[in-house]
Every structure is written in C-alpha cells, then in structure tokens.
Motif scaffolding. Sequence first.
Motif, PDB file in Angstrom:
ATOM      1  N   ASN B 139       0.816  -1.213   0.000  1.00 39.41           N
ATOM      2  CA  ASN B 139       0.000   0.000   0.000  1.00 39.41           C
ATOM      3  C   ASN B 139       0.854   1.269   0.000  1.00 39.41           C
ATOM      4  OD1 ASN B 139      -2.525   1.363   0.164  1.00 39.41           O
ATOM      5  ND2 ASN B 139      -2.156   1.732   2.345  1.00 39.41           N
ATOM      6  N   LEU B 140       2.140   1.128  -0.226  1.00 39.18           N
ATOM      7  CA  LEU B 140       3.021   2.297  -0.104  1.00 39.18           C
ATOM      8  C   LEU B 140       2.656   3.386  -1.121  1.00 39.18           C
ATOM      9  CD1 LEU B 140       5.447   2.211  -2.524  1.00 39.18           C
ATOM     10  CD2 LEU B 140       6.005   0.171  -1.211  1.00 39.18           C
ATOM     11  N   ARG B 141       2.877   4.638  -0.696  1.00 42.24           N
ATOM     12  CA  ARG B 141       2.417   5.785  -1.485  1.00 42.24           C
ATOM     13  C   ARG B 141       3.548   6.636  -2.032  1.00 42.24           C
ATOM     14  NH1 ARG B 141      -2.808   6.410   0.910  1.00 42.24           N
ATOM     15  NH2 ARG B 141      -3.765   4.472   0.235  1.00 42.24           N
ATOM     16  N   THR B 142       4.753   6.477  -1.512  1.00 44.94           N
ATOM     17  CA  THR B 142       5.851   7.327  -1.975  1.00 44.94           C
ATOM     18  C   THR B 142       5.919   7.252  -3.497  1.00 44.94           C
ATOM     19  OG1 THR B 142       7.117   7.154   0.047  1.00 44.94           O
ATOM     20  CG2 THR B 142       8.350   7.666  -1.947  1.00 44.94           C
ATOM     21  N   ARG B 143       5.841   8.429  -4.130  1.00 39.88           N
ATOM     22  CA  ARG B 143       5.611   8.484  -5.568  1.00 39.88           C
ATOM     23  C   ARG B 143       6.913   8.819  -6.298  1.00 39.88           C
ATOM     24  NH1 ARG B 143       4.072   7.937 -10.141  1.00 39.88           N
ATOM     25  NH2 ARG B 143       2.605   9.241 -11.289  1.00 39.88           N
ATOM     26  N   ALA B 144       7.169   8.087  -7.366  1.00 39.43           N
ATOM     27  CA  ALA B 144       8.306   8.435  -8.224  1.00 39.43           C
ATOM     28  C   ALA B 144       7.761   8.675  -9.631  1.00 39.43           C
ATOM     29  CB  ALA B 144       9.335   7.310  -8.228  1.00 39.43           C
ATOM     30  N   GLU B 145       7.875   9.901 -10.075  1.00 39.70           N
ATOM     31  CA  GLU B 145       7.398  10.257 -11.423  1.00 39.70           C
ATOM     32  C   GLU B 145       8.581  10.356 -12.358  1.00 39.70           C
ATOM     33  OE1 GLU B 145       4.033  13.448 -11.519  1.00 39.70           O
ATOM     34  OE2 GLU B 145       5.204  13.730  -9.672  1.00 39.70           O
ATOM     35  N   ARG B 146       8.352   9.883 -13.578  1.00 42.38           N
ATOM     36  CA  ARG B 146       9.411   9.972 -14.592  1.00 42.38           C
ATOM     37  C   ARG B 146       9.329  11.336 -15.241  1.00 42.38           C
ATOM     38  NH1 ARG B 146      11.424   4.583 -16.982  1.00 42.38           N
ATOM     39  NH2 ARG B 146      12.866   5.456 -18.502  1.00 42.38           N
ATOM     40  N   ILE B 147      10.408  12.104 -15.125  1.00 39.28           N
ATOM     41  CA  ILE B 147      10.411  13.483 -15.629  1.00 39.28           C
ATOM     42  C   ILE B 147      11.562  13.635 -16.612  1.00 39.28           C
ATOM     43  CG2 ILE B 147      10.642  15.918 -14.943  1.00 39.28           C
ATOM     44  CD1 ILE B 147       8.347  15.001 -13.433  1.00 39.28           C
ATOM     45  N   LEU B 157      11.390  11.725 -10.084  1.00 36.30           N
ATOM     46  CA  LEU B 157      11.179  12.747  -9.067  1.00 36.30           C
ATOM     47  C   LEU B 157      10.388  12.084  -7.936  1.00 36.30           C
ATOM     48  CD1 LEU B 157      11.680  15.769  -8.508  1.00 36.30           C
ATOM     49  CD2 LEU B 157       9.318  16.166  -9.267  1.00 36.30           C
ATOM     50  N   VAL B 158      11.034  11.965  -6.772  1.00 35.63           N
ATOM     51  CA  VAL B 158      10.467  11.152  -5.695  1.00 35.63           C
ATOM     52  C   VAL B 158       9.925  12.049  -4.580  1.00 35.63           C
ATOM     53  CG1 VAL B 158      10.909   9.311  -4.023  1.00 35.63           C
ATOM     54  CG2 VAL B 158      12.092   9.312  -6.226  1.00 35.63           C
ATOM     55  N   VAL B 178       9.239   2.515  -4.220  1.00 37.11           N
ATOM     56  CA  VAL B 178       8.449   3.696  -4.581  1.00 37.11           C
ATOM     57  C   VAL B 178       7.373   3.299  -5.588  1.00 37.11           C
ATOM     58  CG1 VAL B 178      10.374   5.274  -4.200  1.00 37.11           C
ATOM     59  CG2 VAL B 178      10.045   4.252  -6.470  1.00 37.11           C
ATOM     60  N   ARG B 179       6.331   4.120  -5.670  1.00 42.66           N
ATOM     61  CA  ARG B 179       5.251   3.814  -6.605  1.00 42.66           C
ATOM     62  C   ARG B 179       5.493   4.547  -7.915  1.00 42.66           C
ATOM     63  NH1 ARG B 179       1.393   0.934  -6.392  1.00 42.66           N
ATOM     64  NH2 ARG B 179       1.521   0.673  -4.130  1.00 42.66           N
ATOM     65  N   THR B 180       5.661   3.770  -8.963  1.00 40.16           N
ATOM     66  CA  THR B 180       5.878   4.380 -10.282  1.00 40.16           C
ATOM     67  C   THR B 180       4.614   4.344 -11.135  1.00 40.16           C
ATOM     68  OG1 THR B 180       7.011   2.278 -10.718  1.00 40.16           O
ATOM     69  CG2 THR B 180       8.373   4.243 -10.579  1.00 40.16           C
ATOM     70  N   ASP B 181       3.657   3.487 -10.783  1.00 39.17           N
ATOM     71  CA  ASP B 181       2.390   3.479 -11.527  1.00 39.17           C
ATOM     72  C   ASP B 181       1.227   3.503 -10.539  1.00 39.17           C
ATOM     73  OD1 ASP B 181       0.162   3.117 -13.030  1.00 39.17           O
ATOM     74  OD2 ASP B 181       0.891   1.353 -14.121  1.00 39.17           O
ATOM     75  N   PRO B 182       0.663   4.669 -10.290  1.00 39.47           N
ATOM     76  CA  PRO B 182      -0.399   4.781  -9.282  1.00 39.47           C
ATOM     77  C   PRO B 182      -1.706   4.141  -9.745  1.00 39.47           C
ATOM     78  CG  PRO B 182      -0.022   6.908 -10.327  1.00 39.47           C
ATOM     79  CD  PRO B 182       1.021   5.977 -10.873  1.00 39.47           C
ATOM     80  N   ASP B 183      -1.836   3.821 -11.012  1.00 38.74           N
ATOM     81  CA  ASP B 183      -3.101   3.273 -11.506  1.00 38.74           C
ATOM     82  C   ASP B 183      -3.121   1.747 -11.500  1.00 38.74           C
ATOM     83  OD1 ASP B 183      -3.941   5.886 -12.010  1.00 38.74           O
ATOM     84  OD2 ASP B 183      -2.862   5.886 -13.929  1.00 38.74           O
ATOM     85  N   ALA B 184      -1.958   1.151 -11.374  1.00 35.67           N
ATOM     86  CA  ALA B 184      -1.915  -0.321 -11.396  1.00 35.67           C
ATOM     87  C   ALA B 184      -2.364  -0.875 -10.047  1.00 35.67           C
ATOM     88  CB  ALA B 184      -0.484  -0.784 -11.693  1.00 35.67           C
ATOM     89  N   LYS B 185      -2.574  -2.178  -9.990  1.00 33.69           N
ATOM     90  CA  LYS B 185      -2.866  -2.823  -8.713  1.00 33.69           C
ATOM     91  C   LYS B 185      -1.675  -2.599  -7.768  1.00 33.69           C
ATOM     92  CE  LYS B 185      -6.062  -6.431 -10.113  1.00 33.69           C
ATOM     93  NZ  LYS B 185      -6.278  -7.837 -10.436  1.00 33.69           N
ATOM     94  N   PRO B 186      -1.941  -2.594  -6.441  1.00 35.23           N
ATOM     95  CA  PRO B 186      -0.884  -2.188  -5.497  1.00 35.23           C
ATOM     96  C   PRO B 186       0.485  -2.818  -5.771  1.00 35.23           C
ATOM     97  CG  PRO B 186      -2.917  -2.570  -4.312  1.00 35.23           C
ATOM     98  CD  PRO B 186      -3.194  -2.902  -5.756  1.00 35.23           C
ATOM     99  N   GLN B 187       0.544  -4.141  -5.946  1.00 30.51           N
ATOM    100  CA  GLN B 187       1.856  -4.773  -6.105  1.00 30.51           C
ATOM    101  C   GLN B 187       2.468  -4.500  -7.470  1.00 30.51           C
ATOM    102  OE1 GLN B 187      -0.642  -6.406  -4.600  1.00 30.51           O
ATOM    103  NE2 GLN B 187       0.105  -7.671  -2.922  1.00 30.51           N
ATOM    104  N   ALA B 188       1.634  -4.093  -8.430  1.00 34.66           N
ATOM    105  CA  ALA B 188       2.107  -4.026  -9.819  1.00 34.66           C
ATOM    106  C   ALA B 188       2.789  -2.707 -10.169  1.00 34.66           C
ATOM    107  CB  ALA B 188       0.953  -4.282 -10.782  1.00 34.66           C
ATOM    108  N   GLY B 189       2.612  -1.676  -9.341  1.00 33.68           N
ATOM    109  CA  GLY B 189       3.130  -0.371  -9.743  1.00 33.68           C
ATOM    110  C   GLY B 189       4.312   0.118  -8.926  1.00 33.68           C
ATOM    111  N   ILE B 190       5.094  -0.827  -8.401  1.00 32.55           N
ATOM    112  CA  ILE B 190       6.174  -0.452  -7.481  1.00 32.55           C
ATOM    113  C   ILE B 190       7.526  -0.645  -8.162  1.00 32.55           C
ATOM    114  CG2 ILE B 190       7.319  -1.156  -5.321  1.00 32.55           C
ATOM    115  CD1 ILE B 190       4.488  -1.881  -4.278  1.00 32.55           C
ATOM    116  N   SER B 191       8.460   0.260  -7.882  1.00 35.34           N
ATOM    117  CA  SER B 191       9.824   0.100  -8.390  1.00 35.34           C
ATOM    118  C   SER B 191      10.822   0.206  -7.241  1.00 35.34           C
ATOM    119  CB  SER B 191      10.143   1.161  -9.453  1.00 35.34           C
ATOM    120  OG  SER B 191       9.268   0.993 -10.555  1.00 35.34           O
ATOM    121  N   PHE B 192      12.013  -0.323  -7.490  1.00 33.61           N
ATOM    122  CA  PHE B 192      13.054  -0.417  -6.461  1.00 33.61           C
ATOM    123  C   PHE B 192      14.180   0.537  -6.840  1.00 33.61           C
ATOM    124  CE2 PHE B 192      16.678  -2.356  -4.321  1.00 33.61           C
ATOM    125  CZ  PHE B 192      16.165  -2.987  -3.202  1.00 33.61           C
TER     126      PHE B 192
END
Lengths: 376, 400
Positions: B139-147, B157-158, B178-192
């Motif tokens: 359920n983590l929310r820390t967001r990483a956007e590709r800029i 950008l984290v 970090v969450r790289t895809d906020p629209d995917a299912k919780p486990q599917a949108g995470i990056s390391f």
Amino acid sequence: MDFSFTDEQSMLRDTVAAYLADHYTIEQRRAATAEAGWRPQVWRAFAEELGILGAAFPEDLGGLGGGAVENLVIMEAFGKALVVEPYLGTVVIGGGFLKHSDHPRAAELIGRIIAGETVIALAYAEPQGRYNPAAVTTTARRDGAGYVLNGHKAAVAGGPWATHLIVTARTAGGPRDAEGISVFLVEKDAAGLTTTDYAVVDGSRSSEVGLQDVKVGPEALVGPADHGLPLVEKVLDEAIAATCAEACGVQRKLVDGTVEYTRQRRQFGQPISNFQALQHRMADMFVEMEQSVSMTLMATLKLADDAARPAAVAAAKVRVGKACTFVGQSAIQLHGGMGMTDEMAIGHYFKRATLIEQAFGDTAYQLTRYERLAFD
Amino acid sequence: MNLDFSPEDEAFRLEARAFLAEAYPTELRARQERGETLGREDFLSWHHALAKKGWVAPSWPVEFGGTGWTPTQKYIWKDELARIDAVRIMPFGVTMLAPVLFMFGTEAQKQRFLPPIYRGEEWWCQGYSEPGAGSDLANLRTRAERIKGEDGAEYYLVNGQKTWTTYAQYADWGFFLVRTDPDAKPQAGISFLLIDMKTPGVTVRPIVTLDGGREVNDVFLDNVKVPIENRVFEENQGWTVAKALLTHERTDIAGVANSKRALEKLKAIAAAEPSDAGGPLLGDAQFRRKIAELEIDLTALEYTELRMLAEESRGKGPGAESSILKIKGSEIQQRLTELALEAVGANGAADRSEGAHNQPVGPDYARDRAALYFNTRKTTIYGGSNEIQRNIIAKAVLGL
C-alpha cells in the motif's frame, strides 16, 4: 551433520506406511481394539511379511543392522496410524535391555523377538512411585542361584499381550535408592504372577501385575545385579525418544486432519479455514509440530552419547509433551462439536497425544529432571 | 543421520576462534564493556577488520568476495561471533541489498555498489515502511514520477515519507520502494530505487524509541531527483525484488547463536542475584523452571534451524518454513530480555538512556536490562510481524 534418511530407511518408512494404509484404517483399528485390543495377525505380518521387528537390531544379534533411527522411522509411522501393537515394549524396551546387557541368551531371545514369538512388556512403575524409576519396592530375594520376586507393578503397557515381562526389583537398598535395583526377564506364566488387565483410553491395553513368591532362575537377571538403574534409565531414554517419534506422527495427523476439516466445514457462507483466527491457530500447531520433529531427531541422535543423552531426552520429552497438549487441544477446538465425537478419528489422535504427554514422565517430571541435569 | 561436525569443521572452528581473538578491535571491545552507545565508526571498525580478512560477506558469490563456506561453517562462524559478543555487521548492504543486486542488478550496478559495501565504505539503509504501509507494504504511497530534465535526460522525481529506517542518520545510500504506476494494482506499480542520501530533498528525522534509543528514523523525500540508472530491475517490477529481499532478511532471523550467548549471561545473572529465600536466584524453583523452559525452546529452535541448513546444503532454498525461525527466534529473544529484567529486580529500573539523570546503580550486569527489554519488543514486529508470519505459514505451507 546430516539429517537425511538412508535409502534403506526411506524404504522402511514407505513399506510400513503402505502396509498400514491397507491394514490399519481407523475402522479396522476400531474393530480390533473393541475385541482383543491388538491383532496377532498384524504382529505376525510385522515379523514375517514386513520383517521390521529386526530392523533396529545389530547384525550379530540377527537383526538388519539398524538402531535408533530405524526405531524412529517405524514409530513415527505407527503414530500416524495409531498402532497399538507392542513394538515399543517388545523391540525398543525388551530388545533394548537385551542388546545393552551381556545376557548369555540375548541373541536367542532377540531372535524370538524378531520372529514375533516373544512379546515383552515393561513392568517398572509402582503405585507409590509415580514416574520415578528408582522408586522400587518390589523385592527380589536371593534364593540359591536364583531369586524370589514379591511386589506390585502398575500400568504395564501391553501387559495383556506379553509373553514376558521386564521387571525392576530391589535386591538391596531403601525404597528410593538409586543403588540396589536389578532387572529381571520373567515369563508371564510364571507361578505366583497374576495380572489384572484393563483397557486404556487410547485403545491400548495395560495390566496391573502382582508378584507373589515368583521364583526365577539366575538367567532371569538382565544386566548387573544391584546396579541396574543406569541400564533402566538408558532403555527408558530410548523408549522416550521412540515415543517422541510416535508423537511426531500423531501430531502430523492432528495438524493435517484439522487443516482438511476446516477446509470442508462451512459457516457464515464460507469454509471456516478462511478465518484468520483459525489460520493462526493452525500455523501455531504447525510450528509446535516442527519443533517436536527437531527435538525428536536431536534426542534420537544423542542416544548413543551417555553423557549428553539424559538431558537431551528430557528436553525432547518436555517440548514434545507440550506440543502434544497444544496440538491435540487445538485440533479438538477447531473441529468444534465434531471434535467431541467418538466417530471422528481426530479424537483418537488427541487421546493418544494426551497419554504420550504423560508417558515415561510428564512435562513437569521431565522439566525437573532436565533442571537437575543441566543446572546442578 | 548424525550430529557430528567433521574434522574440517572442527579445524575451521579453531581457525575462526583464533582469528577473532586476534582481530577484534580493542577500542570497540572497551567501549562495549563500558556500556557506551555505539555509533557508525564503531560498527565500521569491525566491518573493516573483517573485510581485510575477506570474511565480511560469507554468503556472497566467491568471485565477489564470498568465502564459499558450507552452511555448517556459517553456523560455526555465527556461533564463534556470538561467543565473543561481536557487534553485528550491518545487514542493509551486505545481506539485504547485495543478494538483490546479484539477482536483479545490472553489471554497472554491481560494479558500482558492491565493492564499497564489501569494504564498508558506504553505509546503506532500507526505505520500505511508510506511515500508511507497514504490514500492508504494498500500500506504499511514496511516488516516483518519470520526468524529462532540461538536458533531455530522464530521471525520477520522488516524493513521500518512509519510516522505521534503521540508522538512516549514518547512511550514505538507501534502497527504496516507490510507486511508479499509481493506476496499477498495489503490487504491480512499485519500483526499487537506490537513492543517494545526500541528494537535495532527503531529510532524516530520528524517532526516539521506548528504550531511549535513536536507531530508527523517519525519512522525508521532497522532490528528490534520482537517475533512471539507479532503478534495480524493471520499472513496476519492484515487488518481485522486495519479496526476494524479505526472504533473505528472514534467513538469519532465528538468531540462535546470539540467543545462546544471551542465555549464558542470563544464567550468570541468576547465579549472582540473590533469591528472596537466600541463595542464588538460579536455585529458586520458579525462576529455574522459567530458564529451563526457555533453554529447551532455544534447543528446539536451534535444531529446527540446523534441519533447514541441512536442506539448504542439499540445494533447497529457504522456503516459507523460515517463518518458524522468525516466530520462535523473536519470541525467544523477547523472553530472554524479559527474564533478565526480572532477574535484576529493582536494579533494572534505573533509566540509562541518553539525557536521563543517570547515576550508576547496582551491579554492572543490571545496566541496560530495561532498555534491552523495551528495545526487543521490536523483534516480533519487524521483518514481517509474527502475525504476518502466521499468515505466510497458513497460506504457503498449510495451503489455507
């Protein structure tokens, strides 16, 4: 360090399991225990068809060259099927006394055990002695070259089926002295030996044994006169390790049976195995069972080390005994009302688990023993 | 089936023991004996000594500096380390991140990050938990956007907050989920992601714990720029990496060697403390029973671990059964500190935390007993709480 079974040991396990699957269903067991208690034809099959009664004896005594690990393999399989036939009393205990003593007839008597002809029960406990093997008031008085036995032995497991009893008796010393205990192999039809047989709640049978002026020859003595207690303790430790192995089989069935039942049983519109409260209880049952397996292996592998053996076995019995109580009670709880019925197998495993917790000294007894061995 | 150590194993034990007697830093030993709070340089002094010997990362592949020891030798090594009360080698780089890089890292990432981890030149921390993502880590929310930056190169950008980050105050680098895809299912949108802790926007704030310690921290990430090449494995595949890491985190969680050592100390305390009736506390029937039961439980844990090590040496990796080690290991660690506090009685009550008006009271062994008891409550919570471990057993082992 190696915890793996040899190919022969794996084959032994599979052979026993296959036989029991065919001949020892819970219904077949129920029918047998309602009558004679055991099935002599099953015992004959162990001796002849399966040839397992010699698995744990050395080759020079006519066995197949195995030992404690073979006993573990067989007893665990017996635990899974709730076998009542007296392997423990005959092979582990009776055979244990014979193979650890330089009895002149040891090879011949072990040959009869392996052939299924001699069946032995251990008469060590006494009504006033609780679990203490040194609390012996039964006497063996010198009589020429032989002895005359007098006393009362309690809770002799498998007594009704035995041809011979191993009897501990006092040849010297006071009622709880470590010194002065001797061990005798007595034919059950000896004059003056009387038995009161009774059914036990786990489906087995036991006897109270009276000894009134029972005359035995000098060859009845097993091990050293007056100094027999170390031998008794050694064989009891081997019996405890084997009983722990049986408990592992019993606990495995309690865990598996409970998992299976909760998946079938539906309440609130779903299998009750979906509920976390039950899942966690079953996870704890599994953890307890695994600890039992670990301690049983540990104790079994330390049996030959006389210095390490007593504390190791006491520790194993404590851990396995606690697990028997927890796993058994939890299994009944998770079966709900059905767990209370005689009809379901689970209750029979619970009963055996309950008696194993007591066998050869309950948790409190073995804890005290452990403290003495480890801390004093 | 046997419990024997081979002659090679016995020889190894002697070699390890001789090395430890000679190489353990004397200044560190002195600070430990004075009961001082240890910091970065203390831990690193031991790390450096082991790195010099080549024994700091026994489980790594040999070509990267691993020792090639058998599971039995690793067990002996842990036993010998505990025997001298060696401080632990920080796990974040050596036993947590490194296996992940071996499995999922690029060649460039391995070359860049593994040698400084081995040599103890860069301190790592773990950015997993968040205020809203503990047991429910996905359920983590820390967001990483590709800029895309002004120079045309892309970066992440984290923004977000991590918590319970152990020794973040010492860390040069952190590995973060970090969450790289906020629209995917919780486990599917995470990056390391691997983040340089000196990057502008990274703020570390200590959390004072029950024992008065300052080991854990909140880590705030405010518009932190992270190069794309600092991502390990595929974008949005971080959960796979995280799960692999959690398995490694669990493998040594039984802590048998350290608990055996702690039990020895507990017995020594109980032999030195008086009982109410006179004579040593170890002679008190009730206290003695508690120690006996604990010692037996520890033996059961030890042999459970040995069984699993034996499986491992036959090529079976740690499975869900390692949850048993976590549950029993952590419970035993807690019980040890509980009984030690009980043993020292009123002398355990003095507050020894930093800044307290502390005065030396009672015997040396009473020092820190309360702090250790309070601190050790964490063991059933971290690394996947024991309730989560029961979920794992129920699902992965019992098939529920």
